[in-house]
Motif scaffolding. Structure first.
Motif, mmCIF file in Angstrom:
data_model
loop_
_atom_site.group_PDB
_atom_site.id
_atom_site.type_symbol
_atom_site.label_atom_id
_atom_site.label_comp_id
_atom_site.label_asym_id
_atom_site.label_seq_id
_atom_site.Cartn_x
_atom_site.Cartn_y
_atom_site.Cartn_z
ATOM 1 N N ALA A 145 86.981 54.500 81.753
ATOM 2 C CA ALA A 145 86.044 53.507 82.287
ATOM 3 C C ALA A 145 85.535 53.916 83.655
ATOM 4 O O ALA A 145 84.375 53.667 84.011
ATOM 5 N N GLY A 146 86.408 54.571 84.438
ATOM 6 C CA GLY A 146 85.966 55.048 85.740
ATOM 7 C C GLY A 146 84.889 56.110 85.630
ATOM 8 O O GLY A 146 84.075 56.285 86.538
ATOM 9 N N GLY A 147 84.870 56.836 84.498
ATOM 10 C CA GLY A 147 83.847 57.859 84.303
ATOM 11 C C GLY A 147 82.491 57.293 83.943
ATOM 12 O O GLY A 147 81.482 58.008 84.017
ATOM 13 N N ILE A 148 82.453 56.008 83.570
ATOM 14 C CA ILE A 148 81.175 55.402 83.208
ATOM 15 C C ILE A 148 80.213 55.426 84.385
ATOM 16 O O ILE A 148 79.012 55.674 84.228
ATOM 17 N N GLN A 149 80.739 55.200 85.591
ATOM 18 C CA GLN A 149 79.856 55.172 86.756
ATOM 19 C C GLN A 149 79.265 56.556 87.031
ATOM 20 O O GLN A 149 78.119 56.668 87.468
ATOM 21 N N LEU A 150 80.027 57.623 86.737
ATOM 22 C CA LEU A 150 79.483 58.970 86.918
ATOM 23 C C LEU A 150 78.406 59.253 85.876
ATOM 24 O O LEU A 150 77.424 59.948 86.168
ATOM 25 N N ALA A 166 73.838 58.264 94.702
ATOM 26 C CA ALA A 166 74.832 58.476 95.754
ATOM 27 C C ALA A 166 75.770 57.288 95.864
ATOM 28 O O ALA A 166 76.981 57.447 96.076
ATOM 29 N N ASP A 167 75.225 56.082 95.705
ATOM 30 C CA ASP A 167 76.033 54.872 95.787
ATOM 31 C C ASP A 167 77.084 54.839 94.687
ATOM 32 O O ASP A 167 78.255 54.520 94.926
ATOM 33 N N LEU A 168 76.687 55.163 93.460
ATOM 34 C CA LEU A 168 77.624 55.148 92.334
ATOM 35 C C LEU A 168 78.681 56.239 92.456
ATOM 36 O O LEU A 168 79.802 56.091 91.960
ATOM 37 N N MET A 169 78.341 57.332 93.136
ATOM 38 C CA MET A 169 79.302 58.418 93.315
ATOM 39 C C MET A 169 80.255 58.162 94.477
ATOM 40 O O MET A 169 81.233 58.900 94.641
ATOM 41 N N GLY A 170 79.958 57.151 95.300
ATOM 42 C CA GLY A 170 80.835 56.834 96.426
ATOM 43 C C GLY A 170 80.432 57.456 97.729
ATOM 44 O O GLY A 170 81.152 57.344 98.729
ATOM 45 N N PHE A 171 79.263 58.112 97.781
ATOM 46 C CA PHE A 171 78.780 58.729 99.017
ATOM 47 C C PHE A 171 77.999 57.677 99.807
ATOM 48 O O PHE A 171 76.775 57.593 99.720
ATOM 49 N N GLU A 172 78.713 56.912 100.595
ATOM 50 C CA GLU A 172 78.144 55.743 101.249
ATOM 51 C C GLU A 172 77.061 56.108 102.268
ATOM 52 O O GLU A 172 76.023 55.451 102.348
ATOM 53 N N LEU A 223 79.517 48.520 87.698
ATOM 54 C CA LEU A 223 80.055 49.820 87.327
ATOM 55 C C LEU A 223 81.212 50.273 88.206
ATOM 56 O O LEU A 223 82.197 50.824 87.710
ATOM 57 N N ARG A 224 81.093 50.078 89.510
ATOM 58 C CA ARG A 224 82.149 50.568 90.399
ATOM 59 C C ARG A 224 83.236 49.543 90.623
ATOM 60 O O ARG A 224 84.424 49.870 90.630
ATOM 61 N N VAL A 225 82.848 48.292 90.835
ATOM 62 C CA VAL A 225 83.851 47.286 91.182
ATOM 63 C C VAL A 225 84.575 46.785 89.943
ATOM 64 O O VAL A 225 85.810 46.735 89.899
ATOM 65 N N LEU A 226 83.821 46.414 88.899
ATOM 66 C CA LEU A 226 84.451 45.853 87.706
ATOM 67 C C LEU A 226 85.153 46.920 86.869
ATOM 68 O O LEU A 226 86.320 46.776 86.515
ATOM 69 N N THR A 227 84.432 47.994 86.519
ATOM 70 C CA THR A 227 84.998 48.965 85.581
ATOM 71 C C THR A 227 85.947 49.955 86.247
ATOM 72 O O THR A 227 86.643 50.682 85.546
ATOM 73 N N GLU A 228 85.979 49.999 87.564
ATOM 74 C CA GLU A 228 86.887 50.932 88.219
ATOM 75 C C GLU A 228 87.960 50.202 89.012
ATOM 76 O O GLU A 228 89.122 50.148 88.601
ATOM 77 N N ASN A 229 87.582 49.602 90.121
ATOM 78 C CA ASN A 229 88.588 49.058 91.040
ATOM 79 C C ASN A 229 89.363 47.882 90.463
ATOM 80 O O ASN A 229 90.589 47.811 90.600
ATOM 81 N N LEU A 230 88.675 46.942 89.818
ATOM 82 C CA LEU A 230 89.370 45.754 89.323
ATOM 83 C C LEU A 230 90.337 46.117 88.196
ATOM 84 O O LEU A 230 91.488 45.660 88.174
#
Length: 334
Positions: A145-150, A166-172, A223-230
């Motif tokens: 699921a974390g790969g979905i954002q990539l 860049a946002d989805l990859m984490g490059f703030e 994509l980042r908050v729900l499918t990865e961090n949560l």
């Protein structure tokens, strides 16, 4: 480029680097997870331990990502962005620790003495969930699921939406620079080729930029908050509690604690940032269409899930067996 000013919006350097980093992050995630599975050291009944050099590698890759941003978008060119460089490092480190955690859980499944799955079944029997799924399979799905954002980052990069990519990859920092450089009108600049950060430049967000940024915040939330961090926060707190109940504090459980804390901190930070972006957008929320409906439908259960994840973290230190479900402290009997 003018001396003392930020790069021109037409500078292709960061955009090319984003594509390289996207492929690198995919390879990095696969390498870390598979290597962790192959090299996990069985540790009694509890969670197996992954080699420390893999954690050092994750830290080093995060530092490399941060230095990439320093090289491309030096912080003196954008006020208030120094903190975002540190946040980029945390984002990449979080990807690494999530991969290591997934690898440790999957690898532990094949340890003869590990009883994580048996303990997990006991906890499920005390909960309201009507089904049972092996922990290793949940860990594999959470990692995927974390790969979905990539995947979506690749899609938006193909559409030349480098800010969202860049946002989805984490490059703030790169994401913030792209929002500022590409999606604003510059007074006195020819067709969007102006430099940002030079004295006298006045950026005026366009309606299209406002809508795109709001959509980007919604995409990041899903994509980042729900499918990865949560998902990772809930999975890792559960596995940490199970491991502590079975074998107490070990090097493996301490590494998992680091990953849990990192996931929770970034979960709360990203939630705050996403809500602020959506709330301050001049674009009417209703104009975001289906994304607005999705966010409204997810918001209430999402808050409940955050509170529950924090409660599970508290239970690690307060419940006798370090575990919590919706009926209260869970028990593991071995």
């Amino acid at each position: 480029l003018s001396v003392g000013c930020c790069r021109s919006v037409m500078d292709p350097r960061p955009r090319g680097l984003l594509r390289w980093w996207l492929h690198g992050l995919v390879a990095f995630s696969c390498f870390l997870m598979l290597t962790a599975v192959a090299t996990v050291e069985c540790n009694g009944q509890g969670l197996g331990e992954t080699p420390s050099f893999l954690l050092v590698l994750a830290i080093a890759v995060g530092i490399a990502a941060t230095f990439t941003e320093v090289w491309v978008a030096p912080p003196e060119c954008s006020d208030g962005r120094c903190a975002s460089l540190f946040l980029t490092w945390l984002n990449i480190l979080d990807v690494g620790t999530d991969c290591l955690s997934a690898g440790a859980i999957i690898g532990s499944h094949w340890c003869e003495d590990s009883k994580l799955d048996e303990a997990w079944k006991q906890v499920l029997d005390q909960s309201l969930l009507p089904f049972h799924m092996s922990l290793w399979l949940i860990a594999a799905l959470a990692w995927a699921a974390g790969g979905i954002q990539l995947f979506f980052a690749s899609r938006v990069l193909d559409r030349e939406d480098f800010a969202s990519g860049a946002d989805l990859m984490g490059f703030e920092t790169l994401a913030a620079m792209e929002w500022e450089l590409v999606n604003t009108d510059q007074d006195g600049g020819p067709d969007g080729v102006s430099d940002i950060g030079c004295p006298g430049d006045a950026a005026t967000p366009t309606p299209a930029a406002e809508e795109k940024k709001a959509l980007g915040a919604g995409r990041k939330f899903v994509l980042r908050v729900l499918t990865e961090n949560l998902i990772q926060a809930h999975l890792q707190t559960t596995v940490l509690g199970l491991s502590l109940a079975l074998g107490g504090w070990t090097p493996a459980s301490r590494k998992m604690l680091v990953s849990v804390v990192l996931s929770l901190v970034l979960l709360l930070w990203k939630t705050h940032g996403g809500l602020v972006t959506m709330a301050t957008s001049k674009e009417a929320p209703e104009d975001l269409g289906i994304m607005y409906c999705v966010l409204c439908g997810l918001f209430s259960p999402y808050i409940v899930c955050i509170v529950y994840a924090i409660a599970k973290m508290v239970a690690i230190f307060t419940c006798p067996d370090h575990l919590l479900n919706v009926t209260g402290c869970a028990e593991v009997d071995f």
